[in-house]
Design an enzyme around this catalytic site. Sequence first.
Site, PDB file in Angstrom:
ATOM      1  N   GLY A   1       0.800  -1.208   0.000  1.00 25.45           N
ATOM      2  CA  GLY A   1       0.000   0.000   0.000  1.00 25.45           C
ATOM      3  C   GLY A   1       0.835   1.261   0.000  1.00 25.45           C
ATOM      4  N   ASN A   2       0.331   2.299   0.669  1.00 26.19           N
ATOM      5  CA  ASN A   2       1.013   3.591   0.654  1.00 26.19           C
ATOM      6  C   ASN A   2       2.425   3.532   1.234  1.00 26.19           C
ATOM      7  OD1 ASN A   2      -1.092   5.309  -0.430  1.00 26.19           O
ATOM      8  ND2 ASN A   2      -2.218   4.893   1.436  1.00 26.19           N
ATOM      9  N   GLY A   3       2.561   2.902   2.401  1.00 26.98           N
ATOM     10  CA  GLY A   3       3.876   2.828   3.035  1.00 26.98           C
ATOM     11  C   GLY A   3       4.871   2.035   2.214  1.00 26.98           C
ATOM     12  N   THR A   4       4.425   0.903   1.676  1.00 23.85           N
ATOM     13  CA  THR A   4       5.290   0.037   0.881  1.00 23.85           C
ATOM     14  C   THR A   4       5.805   0.752  -0.355  1.00 23.85           C
ATOM     15  OG1 THR A   4       4.101  -1.932   1.613  1.00 23.85           O
ATOM     16  CG2 THR A   4       5.387  -2.134  -0.408  1.00 23.85           C
TER      17      THR A   4
ATOM     18  N   ASP B   1      -8.055  -0.609   1.406  1.00 26.48           N
ATOM     19  CA  ASP B   1      -8.543   0.755   1.602  1.00 26.48           C
ATOM     20  C   ASP B   1      -8.746   1.519   0.296  1.00 26.48           C
ATOM     21  OD1 ASP B   1      -8.553   0.518   4.392  1.00 26.48           O
ATOM     22  OD2 ASP B   1      -6.435   1.034   4.519  1.00 26.48           O
TER      23      ASP B   1
ATOM     24  N   ARG C   1     -33.325  -2.675  16.588  1.00 20.86           N
ATOM     25  CA  ARG C   1     -32.166  -2.022  17.184  1.00 20.86           C
ATOM     26  C   ARG C   1     -31.431  -1.138  16.176  1.00 20.86           C
ATOM     27  NH1 ARG C   1     -29.619  -7.265  20.238  1.00 20.86           N
ATOM     28  NH2 ARG C   1     -30.798  -7.115  22.187  1.00 20.86           N
TER      29      ARG C   1
ATOM     30  N   MET D   1     -12.969  -1.163   8.218  1.00 22.46           N
ATOM     31  CA  MET D   1     -11.639  -0.562   8.133  1.00 22.46           C
ATOM     32  C   MET D   1     -11.673   0.684   7.244  1.00 22.46           C
ATOM     33  SD  MET D   1      -8.977  -3.756   8.109  1.00 22.46           S
ATOM     34  CE  MET D   1      -8.604  -4.600   9.660  1.00 22.46           C
TER      35      MET D   1
ATOM     36  N   LEU E   1     -11.479  -9.709   9.518  1.00 24.78           N
ATOM     37  CA  LEU E   1     -12.293 -10.487   8.581  1.00 24.78           C
ATOM     38  C   LEU E   1     -12.236  -9.883   7.182  1.00 24.78           C
ATOM     39  CD1 LEU E   1     -15.541 -11.168  10.658  1.00 24.78           C
ATOM     40  CD2 LEU E   1     -13.839 -12.855   9.953  1.00 24.78           C
TER      41      LEU E   1
END
Length: 361
Positions: free
Chosen positions: A116-119, A141, A176, A183, A286
């Site tokens: 992702g972004n960091g990689t 994301d 309810r 995420m 999940l």
Amino acid sequence: MKKTSVKTVGILTSGGDAPGLNAAIRGVCRSGMINYGMKFIGFRYGYQGLIRGDYIPIETDTVAGILTRGGTILSTSRVKPFKNPVEDPETGLLPVDAIKKNYKDLNLDALVVLGGNGTNTTGSLLANEGLNVIGLPKTIDNDIVGSDITFGFHTAVDVATEAIDRIHTTAHSHSRVMVVEVMGHKAGWLGLYSAIAGGGDVCLIPEIPYNIKSVAKQVLARRDAGKEFSIIVVAEGALSVEEAKLDKKAFKKSRLTMSQSIGYRVAKELEEATGLESRVTVLGYLQRGGTPSPYDRVLATQFGVAAAGFLAKEDFGKLVAMHNNKIVGIPLSECAGKVKYIPKDDPILASGRSVGICFGD
């Protein structure tokens, strides 16, 4: 077999798990082997393996049968070699120097990084250090700048939507308010898509700070109309109007006072504002796990095959991306350190508003 001067390629998966990683690994390696005669080395646990020289040879059998498997055969980690670097006590090398040494010692012609972004930010920084790097956009994301879609996102939307579908029946049976936390720490693509697909009544995402009074108004209006339940989809990075006014330091400090995640806070706020019983489901990991959807298998394969083509052409320093339904190469420097947020005029967001979803504003 087509000719290329690129003979040996390193490959790694870094950051959070996402469906489609194995399909992408298979796509890169099979295409590279079959069409260009390339040899592949897989580094284990992301950049950590590249720093330590922890790798496995990738043969045809290595990638056999992995198309449908979730996770990554290479394992992953969130190690960032440029962040707070520390010298290795045995070698005396800083992480980046160790990477450059292993790259040279293994006679690598290029490196493919899946993440992702960091990689891909790290990939861009390594390219600046003289390494030949190709990046692939992996994240549930869907927030990588330059690519219309990332592999892993489609499967996560499937999982989140199925969960919302199932929660609908319980919400209806028990009358309810049901809060479903998905995420999306910085961008709300997953929350937006799953809320629309799952028929959510409220969708709270990081891009639109919420006012709990607006959310309560929507829930009470549904009750007054004879609808005794509501589905509230909340991205983990959702924030209130008051929080949006805080600077980064103050915001982090305020979040430290939260004993549970944002979904629980929203549920409590709603109970106080409406007097209606609220329950929370946090989908968590999940959304990351399990078998990738057919769409993600195809997308990841396409990205992998395209990456092999970029390698063969020595077109380095690129992120393999989908733009206007075509696979293109985006300079890694253009996506490094950036996040693709949902724009205010996004047509999917407009569609959500048009069918009556409240976004808390």
